[in-house]
Design a protein around this motif. Structure first.
Motif, PDB file in Angstrom:
ATOM      1  N   GLY A  61      44.328  46.515  35.233  1.00  0.00           N
ATOM      2  CA  GLY A  61      42.372  46.289  35.104  1.00  0.00           C
ATOM      3  C   GLY A  61      41.558  45.274  34.431  1.00  0.00           C
ATOM      4  O   GLY A  61      41.254  44.488  35.159  1.00  0.00           O
ATOM      5  N   GLY A  62      43.233  44.211  34.192  1.00  0.00           N
ATOM      6  CA  GLY A  62      42.461  43.113  33.518  1.00  0.00           C
ATOM      7  C   GLY A  62      42.264  41.984  34.612  1.00  0.00           C
ATOM      8  O   GLY A  62      41.295  41.434  35.092  1.00  0.00           O
ATOM      9  N   THR A  63      43.476  42.135  36.103  1.00  0.00           N
ATOM     10  CA  THR A  63      43.824  41.581  36.987  1.00  0.00           C
ATOM     11  C   THR A  63      41.826  41.649  37.736  1.00  0.00           C
ATOM     12  O   THR A  63      41.477  40.849  38.966  1.00  0.00           O
ATOM     13  CB  THR A  63      44.899  41.575  38.167  1.00  0.00           C
ATOM     14  OG1 THR A  63      46.315  41.573  37.000  1.00  0.00           O
ATOM     15  CG2 THR A  63      44.958  41.005  38.833  1.00  0.00           C
ATOM     16  N   ALA A  64      41.601  43.128  37.556  1.00  0.00           N
ATOM     17  CA  ALA A  64      40.981  43.516  38.811  1.00  0.00           C
ATOM     18  C   ALA A  64      39.179  43.207  37.708  1.00  0.00           C
ATOM     19  O   ALA A  64      38.382  43.161  38.762  1.00  0.00           O
ATOM     20  CB  ALA A  64      40.687  44.682  38.907  1.00  0.00           C
ATOM     21  N   LEU A  65      39.472  43.432  36.543  1.00  0.00           N
ATOM     22  CA  LEU A  65      38.117  42.459  35.449  1.00  0.00           C
ATOM     23  C   LEU A  65      37.914  41.067  35.914  1.00  0.00           C
ATOM     24  O   LEU A  65      37.239  40.368  36.182  1.00  0.00           O
ATOM     25  CB  LEU A  65      38.394  43.247  34.544  1.00  0.00           C
ATOM     26  CG  LEU A  65      38.252  44.591  33.891  1.00  0.00           C
ATOM     27  CD1 LEU A  65      38.661  45.186  32.180  1.00  0.00           C
ATOM     28  CD2 LEU A  65      37.159  44.968  33.887  1.00  0.00           C
ATOM     29  N   TYR A  66      38.928  40.229  36.054  1.00  0.00           N
ATOM     30  CA  TYR A  66      38.880  39.092  36.114  1.00  0.00           C
ATOM     31  C   TYR A  66      38.499  38.736  38.405  1.00  0.00           C
ATOM     32  O   TYR A  66      37.517  37.796  37.868  1.00  0.00           O
ATOM     33  CB  TYR A  66      40.595  38.003  36.431  1.00  0.00           C
ATOM     34  CG  TYR A  66      40.514  36.657  36.480  1.00  0.00           C
ATOM     35  CD1 TYR A  66      40.293  36.030  35.052  1.00  0.00           C
ATOM     36  CD2 TYR A  66      40.824  36.294  37.840  1.00  0.00           C
ATOM     37  CE1 TYR A  66      40.348  34.415  35.441  1.00  0.00           C
ATOM     38  CE2 TYR A  66      41.436  34.982  37.808  1.00  0.00           C
ATOM     39  CZ  TYR A  66      40.471  34.024  37.176  1.00  0.00           C
ATOM     40  OH  TYR A  66      40.683  32.852  37.034  1.00  0.00           O
TER      41      TYR A  66
ATOM     42  N   VAL B 230      35.328  36.578  37.685  1.00  0.00           N
ATOM     43  CA  VAL B 230      35.435  34.988  38.060  1.00  0.00           C
ATOM     44  C   VAL B 230      35.453  34.890  39.734  1.00  0.00           C
ATOM     45  O   VAL B 230      34.916  33.802  40.728  1.00  0.00           O
ATOM     46  CB  VAL B 230      36.578  34.432  37.818  1.00  0.00           C
ATOM     47  CG1 VAL B 230      37.092  32.585  37.976  1.00  0.00           C
ATOM     48  CG2 VAL B 230      36.819  34.327  36.426  1.00  0.00           C
ATOM     49  N   GLY B 231      35.871  35.523  40.392  1.00  0.00           N
ATOM     50  CA  GLY B 231      35.399  35.886  41.990  1.00  0.00           C
ATOM     51  C   GLY B 231      37.279  36.811  42.910  1.00  0.00           C
ATOM     52  O   GLY B 231      37.978  36.138  42.117  1.00  0.00           O
ATOM     53  N   PRO B 232      37.411  37.238  43.278  1.00  0.00           N
ATOM     54  CA  PRO B 232      36.248  37.263  44.729  1.00  0.00           C
ATOM     55  C   PRO B 232      35.358  38.314  44.592  1.00  0.00           C
ATOM     56  O   PRO B 232      34.157  38.570  44.673  1.00  0.00           O
ATOM     57  CB  PRO B 232      36.915  37.075  45.287  1.00  0.00           C
ATOM     58  CG  PRO B 232      37.987  37.736  45.681  1.00  0.00           C
ATOM     59  CD  PRO B 232      38.387  37.742  44.228  1.00  0.00           C
ATOM     60  N   GLY B 233      36.067  39.482  43.437  1.00  0.00           N
ATOM     61  CA  GLY B 233      34.580  40.613  43.235  1.00  0.00           C
ATOM     62  C   GLY B 233      34.339  41.444  44.232  1.00  0.00           C
ATOM     63  O   GLY B 233      35.877  41.724  45.276  1.00  0.00           O
ATOM     64  N   GLY B 234      34.013  42.515  44.270  1.00  0.00           N
ATOM     65  CA  GLY B 234      33.297  43.346  45.304  1.00  0.00           C
ATOM     66  C   GLY B 234      34.083  44.854  44.772  1.00  0.00           C
ATOM     67  O   GLY B 234      33.852  45.811  45.776  1.00  0.00           O
ATOM     68  N   LEU B 235      34.747  45.245  43.817  1.00  0.00           N
ATOM     69  CA  LEU B 235      35.502  46.185  43.648  1.00  0.00           C
ATOM     70  C   LEU B 235      34.639  47.249  42.779  1.00  0.00           C
ATOM     71  O   LEU B 235      34.830  48.387  42.939  1.00  0.00           O
ATOM     72  CB  LEU B 235      36.630  46.010  42.568  1.00  0.00           C
ATOM     73  CG  LEU B 235      38.240  45.107  42.593  1.00  0.00           C
ATOM     74  CD1 LEU B 235      38.715  44.920  41.557  1.00  0.00           C
ATOM     75  CD2 LEU B 235      38.611  46.011  43.573  1.00  0.00           C
ATOM     76  N   VAL B 236      33.393  46.726  41.955  1.00  0.00           N
ATOM     77  CA  VAL B 236      32.659  47.876  41.304  1.00  0.00           C
ATOM     78  C   VAL B 236      31.882  48.779  43.056  1.00  0.00           C
ATOM     79  O   VAL B 236      31.285  49.657  42.893  1.00  0.00           O
ATOM     80  CB  VAL B 236      31.339  46.950  40.646  1.00  0.00           C
ATOM     81  CG1 VAL B 236      30.684  47.824  40.246  1.00  0.00           C
ATOM     82  CG2 VAL B 236      32.965  46.719  39.455  1.00  0.00           C
ATOM     83  N   GLU B 237      31.741  47.022  44.172  1.00  0.00           N
ATOM     84  CA  GLU B 237      30.783  47.976  44.841  1.00  0.00           C
ATOM     85  C   GLU B 237      31.642  48.807  45.903  1.00  0.00           C
ATOM     86  O   GLU B 237      30.893  50.130  46.179  1.00  0.00           O
ATOM     87  CB  GLU B 237      30.313  46.693  45.852  1.00  0.00           C
ATOM     88  CG  GLU B 237      28.831  46.163  44.671  1.00  0.00           C
ATOM     89  CD  GLU B 237      29.625  45.519  44.219  1.00  0.00           C
ATOM     90  OE1 GLU B 237      31.421  45.500  44.095  1.00  0.00           O
ATOM     91  OE2 GLU B 237      28.670  44.537  43.647  1.00  0.00           O
TER      92      GLU B 237
END
Length: 520
Positions: A367-372, A376-383
């Protein structure tokens, strides 16, 4: 001691449980819409009328387990005074962790923190902010650490105590002997064991459904197979055959080997993410989120829908508490079976703290890696989760790091092995519960329960996907919650009776848990 002639199939337990299970599968096959609407109506009634009972009971189970561990009851051995543990501590921890959590951690390790990050619980933070990330980790810890393992500990402790110290059959009903006496062998006891089988069946089906969805997402990520109910049902069918073959091989050959293997692979995957991911951020997250979890534990434990979002509570903590309760009969029987020879204190500390510590590390790295990535980027996991569902979350995260195809293949393999080891143990335990507690139920009975677990998972997926799986867990857990409360009362009475028979607490040998020879 139970006579070997009494260890065959118990018709009073087997047939009622089989009728309910087969009836559910038949209803789902013949009229899935009717089953879905009825299940939803029952679920809404349970949440509206009894949602608070899941909250209060789960908090009580945790307090009760901790009290027993640190009280003078903790010296009592779960077995005869001269017995030693059958399994090493490492194998003991690996087996109970793999069976108790495996698929769930793979499915929710990334998905839950990201879901809470995008929509923080109870409006405690601005969505997708740093504060939301901290709250997300806090609630992931809350749902997966001490509370679920307290549920398992209470059931496992009662079973181990009455089975191995009182020499009663390894059945849920045996734990009610101080309250029911010989009536545990009559209709009341058989009803308790049948409820345990039904709860186990649907708890297992929920996990199998989650595992099939995640494997399907992994296949689509790797090979663009698409995601559909047909593929998920095929996965369930193939892995059901595999876990049935594992189940009939016995605990030593099957579950122990699989559990040790997948824990090693899981730790390698975690180490990879910790090293190539945001290592410093992960460590900072663990320290801060753990502190917040500990400081708010009591408040979180007693939050109900009176002043909070009832829909959120039903979808998250109540679903989780129900899922753990529905798994409690089989996980309890299983950890009791592998814990013979340990003291109550050793059992509770081991069952509560060691898996919880692994859970903290697991969610912090995943979870921490995903939240980072989101912060910070690249993101896109929520979407990605909003568009494709929770099952894709782990693969969407691994895609952002080197060797994505290899690590995604490893993750998919892990899910499959967790699927097999968890369902393996559940099938054996359902066989035990329907066969008067024998440690070695007939292979045909184990196979039958394994097939019904796979069929039930298939029906639930067709009925409503993730929502269908959640609905079944809560409905199946509701009656067994009552059983668990009674079990705690009976265990307390049994421990007090033990002290009255053996004399004062001071007469117990702190090393063996038995009565000191000079006080016999």
């Amino acid at each position: 001691m139970q006579n070997s002639d009494d260890r065959g199939l118990d018709p009073g337990v087997f047939w009622p449980a089989l009728i309910v299970a087969a009836g559910f599968v038949g209803w789902g096959v013949l009229s899935p819409d009717s089953l879905a609407s009825t299940s939803t109506a029952v679920l809404n009634w349970i949440i509206r009328a009894f949602g608070w009972s899941f909250v209060v009971s789960t908090a009580f189970f945790l307090a009760f387990a901790v009290f027993l561990a640190f009280s003078r009851f903790g010296r009592i051995k779960l077995g005869h005074d001269d017995e030693k543990p059958e399994f090493s501590t490492i194998s003991w921890v690996c087996m109970m962790f793999s069976v108790g959590m495996g698929i769930g951690l793979m499915f929710w390790g990334v998905a839950e923190p990201i879901k809470h990050f995008g929509s923080p619980p109870h409006g405690l933070a601005v969505p997708q902010s740093r504060e939301a990330a901290l709250v997300a980790m806090q609630y992931a810890y809350f749902h997966w650490a001490l509370h679920p393992w307290a549920i398992y500990a209470v059931v496992g402790l009662a079973l181990a105590y009455f089975s191995y110290r009182r020499d009663l059959p390894t059945l849920i009903s045996s734990a009610f002997h101080p309250l029911l006496g010989d009536r545990i062998h009559g209709p009341i006891g058989r009803t308790i064991d049948a409820l345990a089988i039904i709860a186990t069946l649907f708890g297992t089906a929920t996990s199998l459904g989650l595992g099939a969805q995640q494997i399907n997402s992994g296949m689509n990520f790797l090979w663009s197979t698409g995601e559909s109910s047909t593929i998920s049902l095929t996965i369930i069918g193939v892995l059901t055959v595999v876990f049935i073959m594992s189940a009939v091989s016995g605990v030593g050959k099957g579950i122990q080997f699989l559990s040790n293997m997948n824990m090693i692979i899981a730790l390698i995957l975690l180490a990879f993410l910790a090293l190539v991911g945001p290592t410093v951020f992960i460590m900072d997250t663990l320290i801060e989120a753990l502190g917040l979890y500990i400081s708010d534990l009591v408040a979180m434990s007693f939050r109900t829908s009176a002043f909070s979002d009832g829909k959120w509570l039903a979808s998250w903590p109540i679903f989780y508490w129900a899922w753990w309760i529905s798994w409690a009969p089989f996980v309890g029987v299983f950890i009791a079976r592998i814990s013979r020879g340990r003291t109550i204190r050793e059992f509770v500390i081991g069952v509560l703290l060691i898996p919880s510590a692994v859970t903290f590390v697991w969610f912090t790295i995943m979870g921490g890696t995903a939240l980072y990535s989101e912060l910070v980027g690249p993101g896109g996991l929520v979407e990605a989760i909003n568009a494709k569902g929770e099952a894709v979350s782990l693969f969407a995260l691994l895609e952002q790091y080197p060797m994505a195809v290899f690590t995604s293949s490893v993750a998919m393999f892990l899910v499959a092995i967790f699927f097999v080891s968890g369902a393996d143990a559940a099938s054996v335990v359902m066989g035990m519960l329907s066969s008067r507690g024998t440690a070695h139920p007939r292979p045909g009975i184990v196979v039958l329960w394994g097939l019904l677990a796979g069929a039930s998972a298939s029906v639930l997926l067709v009925m409503g996907g993730l929502n269908g799986l959640q609905t079944a867990s809560i409905i199946a857990a509701a009656p067994f919650l009552v059983v668990m409360v009674g079990l705690c009362v009976s265990l307390w009475k049994g421990l007090m009776d033990d002290i009255e028979v053996h004399g004062h607490f001071e007469n117990l040998d702190p090393h063996t848990g038995g009565v000191r020879e000079d006080h016999l």
